[in-house]
Write a protein that holds these residues in place. Structure first.
Motif, mmCIF file in Angstrom:
data_model
loop_
_atom_site.group_PDB
_atom_site.id
_atom_site.type_symbol
_atom_site.label_atom_id
_atom_site.label_comp_id
_atom_site.label_asym_id
_atom_site.label_seq_id
_atom_site.Cartn_x
_atom_site.Cartn_y
_atom_site.Cartn_z
ATOM 1 N N LEU A 37 0.813 -1.217 0.000
ATOM 2 C CA LEU A 37 0.000 0.000 0.000
ATOM 3 C C LEU A 37 0.854 1.277 0.000
ATOM 4 O O LEU A 37 0.604 2.199 -0.763
ATOM 5 C CB LEU A 37 -0.937 -0.020 1.208
ATOM 6 C CG LEU A 37 -1.857 1.194 1.340
ATOM 7 C CD1 LEU A 37 -2.795 1.306 0.160
ATOM 8 C CD2 LEU A 37 -2.650 1.115 2.642
ATOM 9 N N GLU A 38 1.887 1.309 0.862
ATOM 10 C CA GLU A 38 2.697 2.519 0.980
ATOM 11 C C GLU A 38 3.359 2.890 -0.347
ATOM 12 O O GLU A 38 3.481 4.057 -0.690
ATOM 13 C CB GLU A 38 3.787 2.348 2.051
ATOM 14 C CG GLU A 38 3.291 2.406 3.486
ATOM 15 C CD GLU A 38 2.699 1.095 3.955
ATOM 16 O OE1 GLU A 38 2.590 0.149 3.143
ATOM 17 O OE2 GLU A 38 2.321 1.022 5.143
ATOM 18 N N GLU A 39 3.808 1.867 -1.060
ATOM 19 C CA GLU A 39 4.488 2.140 -2.325
ATOM 20 C C GLU A 39 3.507 2.513 -3.429
ATOM 21 O O GLU A 39 3.829 3.279 -4.334
ATOM 22 C CB GLU A 39 5.349 0.938 -2.731
ATOM 23 C CG GLU A 39 6.568 0.776 -1.845
ATOM 24 C CD GLU A 39 7.416 2.047 -1.783
ATOM 25 O OE1 GLU A 39 7.587 2.709 -2.818
ATOM 26 O OE2 GLU A 39 7.897 2.380 -0.683
ATOM 27 N N ASP A 40 2.333 1.951 -3.344
ATOM 28 C CA ASP A 40 1.260 2.325 -4.260
ATOM 29 C C ASP A 40 1.012 3.832 -4.112
ATOM 30 O O ASP A 40 0.954 4.586 -5.091
ATOM 31 C CB ASP A 40 0.010 1.511 -3.867
ATOM 32 C CG ASP A 40 -1.084 1.555 -4.905
ATOM 33 O OD1 ASP A 40 -1.427 2.662 -5.335
ATOM 34 O OD2 ASP A 40 -1.605 0.488 -5.275
ATOM 35 N N ILE A 41 0.906 4.271 -2.863
ATOM 36 C CA ILE A 41 0.650 5.687 -2.567
ATOM 37 C C ILE A 41 1.828 6.547 -3.020
ATOM 38 O O ILE A 41 1.650 7.613 -3.599
ATOM 39 C CB ILE A 41 0.381 5.879 -1.056
ATOM 40 C CG1 ILE A 41 -0.959 5.222 -0.685
ATOM 41 C CG2 ILE A 41 0.381 7.346 -0.676
ATOM 42 C CD1 ILE A 41 -1.197 5.106 0.811
ATOM 43 N N ASN B 137 7.450 6.385 5.119
ATOM 44 C CA ASN B 137 7.226 6.640 3.699
ATOM 45 C C ASN B 137 7.318 8.145 3.449
ATOM 46 O O ASN B 137 6.613 8.919 4.094
ATOM 47 C CB ASN B 137 5.829 6.127 3.286
ATOM 48 C CG ASN B 137 5.681 6.034 1.772
ATOM 49 O OD1 ASN B 137 6.453 6.628 1.014
ATOM 50 N ND2 ASN B 137 4.685 5.302 1.329
ATOM 51 N N THR B 138 8.204 8.535 2.536
ATOM 52 C CA THR B 138 8.338 9.956 2.198
ATOM 53 C C THR B 138 7.018 10.492 1.648
ATOM 54 O O THR B 138 6.724 11.670 1.734
ATOM 55 C CB THR B 138 9.412 10.137 1.109
ATOM 56 O OG1 THR B 138 10.535 9.363 1.462
ATOM 57 C CG2 THR B 138 9.822 11.578 0.961
ATOM 58 N N PHE B 139 6.255 9.605 1.026
ATOM 59 C CA PHE B 139 5.014 10.032 0.387
ATOM 60 C C PHE B 139 3.825 9.574 1.197
ATOM 61 O O PHE B 139 3.723 8.404 1.553
ATOM 62 C CB PHE B 139 4.942 9.482 -1.033
ATOM 63 C CG PHE B 139 6.076 9.976 -1.891
ATOM 64 C CD1 PHE B 139 5.975 11.201 -2.533
ATOM 65 C CD2 PHE B 139 7.239 9.246 -2.020
ATOM 66 C CE1 PHE B 139 7.012 11.675 -3.313
ATOM 67 C CE2 PHE B 139 8.289 9.720 -2.785
ATOM 68 C CZ PHE B 139 8.180 10.926 -3.438
ATOM 69 N N GLY B 140 2.949 10.510 1.509
ATOM 70 C CA GLY B 140 1.801 10.190 2.360
ATOM 71 C C GLY B 140 0.481 10.352 1.624
ATOM 72 O O GLY B 140 0.449 10.367 0.403
#
Lengths: 252, 163
Positions: A37-41, B137-140
Motif C-alpha cells: 500500500l505505501e508504495e502504491d501511494i 514513507n516519504t510520500f503520504g
C-alpha cells in the motif's frame, strides 16, 4: 522574442510537457496494483507531481501561442506527441518502473537545476518550482534502485534486466531538438551535453554501487521525437478515452 | 451606495477560508495568498501554489474568488504566481502550532537545501514530543505529507514535508 526563437521554445516546452504527462500516466497504471500500500501511494504521489509539472510546461506554451493544455493532452494523435520513447514503454515489473523513474528523476533534477538560471523568466520560475519537488522523487527512487540491486538474486536479476532494456532509450533524453541550439545560445535552456555528462557520472556511480552492470551494448538509442513505439497508441487510447467520449465530462 | 471593503477587509475574509486538505489551518496563514489589491471596483488576489500537482488548487482558487465576491466586489481576479516558489517557510508560526496540535508534525526550517539531501533531520512526534521517530514513507496521503512512526509512543503520524 523573434518568431524563430518562439517556435523553438514552443517545441521544447511541448517535449518537456509530453515527457512528464506520458510518464505520469504510465506510473498511474500502478494505482491499486502496487506491491504494498505505501508504495502504491508513493508512486501515485510521484505521478501526480509529474502531472503537475506537465501542466506547468503546457501553461508556459499556452502563454506563447494560446493553446489549450487539455486539448493538447486529450485530443492529439500519437504522431503529434513529442515525448521520448523511454517514458511510453509499458510499465513492466516494479523494477522496470522504478528504474525508469530513477533515470528520469536524475535527468530532470539536473536539467531543472540548470534551467532555473534561464534568461527566460517564466521558464526559470517553473524550473525553480518543480526542482523543489524532484528532490523527494530522487531520494525515493535512488533508494529503490539500491534496495533491488543489492537485495536478492531475483531482485538483482530484474533490476539488471530493466537496466539492459532501458539504458539505450534513456540516452534520448540528451538528444537536442532540431532548433534547440538557438535556445541554448540565448541562455533560455541549458546545453544537454553538460547535463548528460553530469547524469552519466551520477547514475553510473549509483548503479554500480547498487550491484548493477552498465550494458556493454547499449542497444537501440532513439533520436527523433517524431518517432514512437507502438505502445504510445494504446496508452493514448486509454488516457484520452473519457475526454474523447465526452469532452465536457467534468464530474466523475 | 456602501463603499467597497478595503484590502485589509479582504485579507480578513480570506483568512476565514480553510485549507481544503488540512482544514485546521487557513489559506492565508499557509502562505498561499501573496497579495491583495483593491483597484477601483475590482479586487485582485495573488496566490501561489504549494505543490504544483496539488489537486486542491482549483478548490482554493474558487474559494478565494467566492470569498471576495461575497464582500460585494463585482469584478474579482485570482492571479497565480510561481515566483518566488512557495516554501514551507511561508507557513506562519501560528499555523505550525495548529498543525502540531492537529497531529501533523510541522515542517522544519528549510535553511540551505542541497540538491539531493539524503539524510533526513529528526522529526518530533506531535503526540509525545519524542525525537526518536522513523520515516516510514516519504510520500503520504497528500502530496505535502510524509508518514512517520514514533518509536517512543509507538504511534504513526503525518509530517509536513519540508519544501
Amino acid at each position: 522574442m523573434n518568431e524563430q526563437l518562439k517556435q523553438a521554445l514552443i517545441a521544447k516546452l511541448t517535449a518537456l510537457a509530453d515527457d512528464e504527462l506520458i510518464l505520469a500516466h504510465r506510473n498511474s497504471e500502478w494505482v491499486g496494483h502496487g506491491p504494498i500500500l505505501e508504495e502504491d501511494i508513493a508512486l501515485a504521489n510521484i505521478a501526480q507531481d509529474e502531472l503537475g509539472h506537465a501542466a506547468l510546461w503546457y501553461g508556459l506554451r499556452s502563454a506563447l501561442d494560446g493553446s489549450d493544455p487539455d486539448r493538447l493532452a486529450f485530443f492529439r494523435e500519437a504522431t503529434e506527441f513529442h515525448n521520448c520513447e523511454l517514458v511510453e514503454l509499458p510499465k513492466g515489473d516494479w523494477a522496470f518502473t522504478l528504474l525508469r523513474q530513477y533515470l528520469f528523476d536524475a535527468y530532470e533534477t539536473l536539467w531543472l537545476s540548470a534551467a532555473k538560471d534561464s534568461t527566460y523568466q517564466p521558464l526559470a520560475e517553473v524550473a525553480a518550482k518543480a526542482l523543489r519537488e524532484e528532490r523527494f522523487h530522487l531520494q525515493h527512487t535512488r533508494a529503490w534502485v539500491e534496495r533491488l540491486g543489492l537485495g536478492t538474486e531475483e531482485s538483482n536479476r530484474r533490476m539488471q534486466a530493466a537496466l539492459d532494456a532501458q539504458w539505450g532509450y534513456a540516452q534520448q533524453l540528451f538528444v537536442p531538438l532540431e532548433g534547440e541550439g538557438v535556445l541554448v545560445g540565448e541562455g533560455i535552456v541549458p546545453d544537454l551535453a553538460g547535463i548528460k555528462e553530469a547524469w552519466l557520472a551520477s547514475t553510473t556511480q549509483h548503479l554500480q554501487g547498487s550491484g548493477l552492470k552498465l550494458p556493454l551494448q547499449p542497444g537501440y538509442q532513439p533520436t527523433s521525437r517524431q518517432m514512437h513505439t507502438e505502445h504510445l497508441w494504446s496508452l493514448l487510447a486509454e488516457m484520452q478515452s473519457t475526454a474523447r467520449w465526452d469532452a465536457e465530462a467534468k464530474v466523475w | 451606495m456602501t463603499p467597497l471593503p478595503s484590502a485589509d477587509q479582504v485579507w480578513q475574509a480570506l483568512a476565514q477560508l480553510p485549507d481544503p486538505e488540512i482544514p485546521v489551518v487557513n489559506v492565508v496563514e499557509m502562505g498561499i495568498v501573496r497579495d491583495v489589491r483593491v483597484e477601483g471596483g475590482k479586487a485582485v488576489v495573488i496566490m501561489t501554489p504549494t505543490f504544483s500537482g496539488c489537486p486542491a488548487l482549483h478548490v482554493i482558487r474558487e474559494g478565494l474568488e467566492q470569498a471576495v465576491r461575497g464582500l460585494g466586489f463585482a469584478e474579482v481576479e485570482v492571479r497565480t504566481v510561481l515566483f518566488p516558489p512557495w516554501s514551507t517557510d511561508c507557513i506562519a508560526p501560528e499555523a505550525r502550532a495548529k498543525l502540531e496540535r492537529y497531529g501533523i508534525a510541522p515542517p522544519r526550517p528549510t535553511g540551505k537545501m542541497g540538491l539531493i539531501e539524503l539524510e533526513l533531520e529528526p522529526v518530533r512526534c506531535p503526540r509525545c514530543g519524542s525525537l526518536d521517530t522513523t520515516v516510514k514513507n516519504t510520500f503520504g496521503p497528500t502530496l505535502c505529507k510524509s508518514i512517520y512512526v514514533c518509536n517512543a509512543c509507538r504511534e504513526p503520524f503525518e509530517s509536513f514535508k519540508t519544501l
